[in-house]
Design an enzyme around this catalytic site. Structure first.
Site, mmCIF file in Angstrom:
data_model
loop_
_atom_site.group_PDB
_atom_site.id
_atom_site.type_symbol
_atom_site.label_atom_id
_atom_site.label_comp_id
_atom_site.label_asym_id
_atom_site.label_seq_id
_atom_site.Cartn_x
_atom_site.Cartn_y
_atom_site.Cartn_z
ATOM 1 N N ARG A 1 2.746 4.809 6.534
ATOM 2 C CA ARG A 1 3.412 4.155 7.729
ATOM 3 C C ARG A 1 4.007 2.678 7.306
ATOM 4 O O ARG A 1 4.286 2.055 8.426
ATOM 5 C CB ARG A 1 2.156 4.180 8.521
ATOM 6 N N HIS B 1 -2.040 -3.978 4.876
ATOM 7 C CA HIS B 1 -1.943 -3.722 6.439
ATOM 8 C C HIS B 1 -3.272 -3.305 7.153
ATOM 9 O O HIS B 1 -4.255 -2.829 6.367
ATOM 10 C CB HIS B 1 -0.953 -2.448 6.662
ATOM 11 N N ASP C 1 0.312 3.699 1.570
ATOM 12 C CA ASP C 1 0.421 4.327 3.113
ATOM 13 C C ASP C 1 1.882 4.753 3.370
ATOM 14 O O ASP C 1 2.520 3.792 3.568
ATOM 15 C CB ASP C 1 -0.347 3.205 3.882
ATOM 16 N N CYS D 1 0.833 -1.323 0.000
ATOM 17 C CA CYS D 1 -0.031 0.068 -0.111
ATOM 18 C C CYS D 1 0.756 1.088 0.060
ATOM 19 O O CYS D 1 2.172 1.268 0.389
ATOM 20 C CB CYS D 1 -0.896 0.146 1.242
ATOM 21 N N CYS E 1 -6.076 -0.080 6.851
ATOM 22 C CA CYS E 1 -6.054 0.589 5.568
ATOM 23 C C CYS E 1 -7.044 1.509 5.060
ATOM 24 O O CYS E 1 -8.389 1.195 5.126
ATOM 25 C CB CYS E 1 -5.829 -0.449 4.359
HETATM 26 CO CO CO Z 1 -3.566 1.036 3.144
#
Ligand code: CO
Length: 209
Positions: free
Chosen positions: A46, A98, A44, A42, A101
């Site tokens: 993090r 994750h 993302d 992803c 998400c």
């Molecule tokens: Co995500």
């Protein structure tokens, strides 16, 4: 502007440190890359791919998009996959989702975020497909369960590509894995859906019998 300047300064320090520890590090990497792994994760912020699996530059080929989707019409993702498998000859493809998400959560809600709604439509379809099973799950556990189901679906999608199946038919050692990362504890979990041969793929989705 100073926020951005800070990044350049960080980079100078990082490059100097790497060179101090290993003077041949950058010259060696500039000559070739030989990663063993393709990571599809992803976007993302993090979930920084290299960092969470402790790999250096040159060791992990990475593709990231919102909600780590592998779609049969996404030429970007397919090109990364083809190059990684056929040219770099990676041994493992890892789809890593994750928990928590944002893409998955957005697909479970009734609000529009704009253009990205079209991308997330695939997750909305997945949500709908698993509606009955999710209804039997505690409400607070449903988003995380859908995150897991999404990873499993993307592993299937990968195994259905001509790229992965051709590699298997050539006798190449290639495995596809589905993992999920916990933002709350920094730990990866293997979802137990690894595949290493066409025999493990649904007959209807095999490219050649
Ligand atoms: Co995500």
């Amino acid at each position: 502007m100073s926020d951005v300047v800070r990044l350049i300064e960080n980079n100078r320090r990082w490059a100097a440190h790497r060179t101090r520890v290993d003077p041949d590090f950058f010259p060696r990497l500039s000559r070739q890359q030989a990663p063993q792994y393709l990571w599809i994760g992803c976007a993302d912020s993090r979930v920084p791919a290299n960092e969470i699996v402790g790999l250096d530059p040159g060791e992990l080929f990475v593709h990231r998009n919102v909600a780590n989707l592998v779609l049969h019409t996404d030429l970007n993702c397919l090109s990364v996959l083809q190059y990684a498998v056929e040219v770099l000859r990676v041994r493992h493809v890892i789809v890593c989702g994750h928990y928590g998400c944002g893409g998955v959560l957005a697909a479970m809600q009734d609000r529009s975020l704009g253009l990205i709604d079209n991308w997330l439509r695939h997750l909305r379809d997945l949500h709908h497909e698993h509606e009955a099973a999710l209804a039997a799950t505690a409400p607070e556990a449903r988003p995380d369960r859908l995150c897991e189901l999404n990873v499993m679906r993307q592993v299937e999608n990968l195994c259905h590509t001509t790229i992965v199946q051709d590699a298997w038919h050539r006798g190449g050692a290639l495995s596809v894995h589905g993992w999920i990362y916990g933002l709350h504890d920094g730990l990866l979990r293997d979802l137990g859906v690894s595949r290493s041969s066409a025999a493990e793929v649904r007959r209807s989705h095999r490219v050649r019998s």
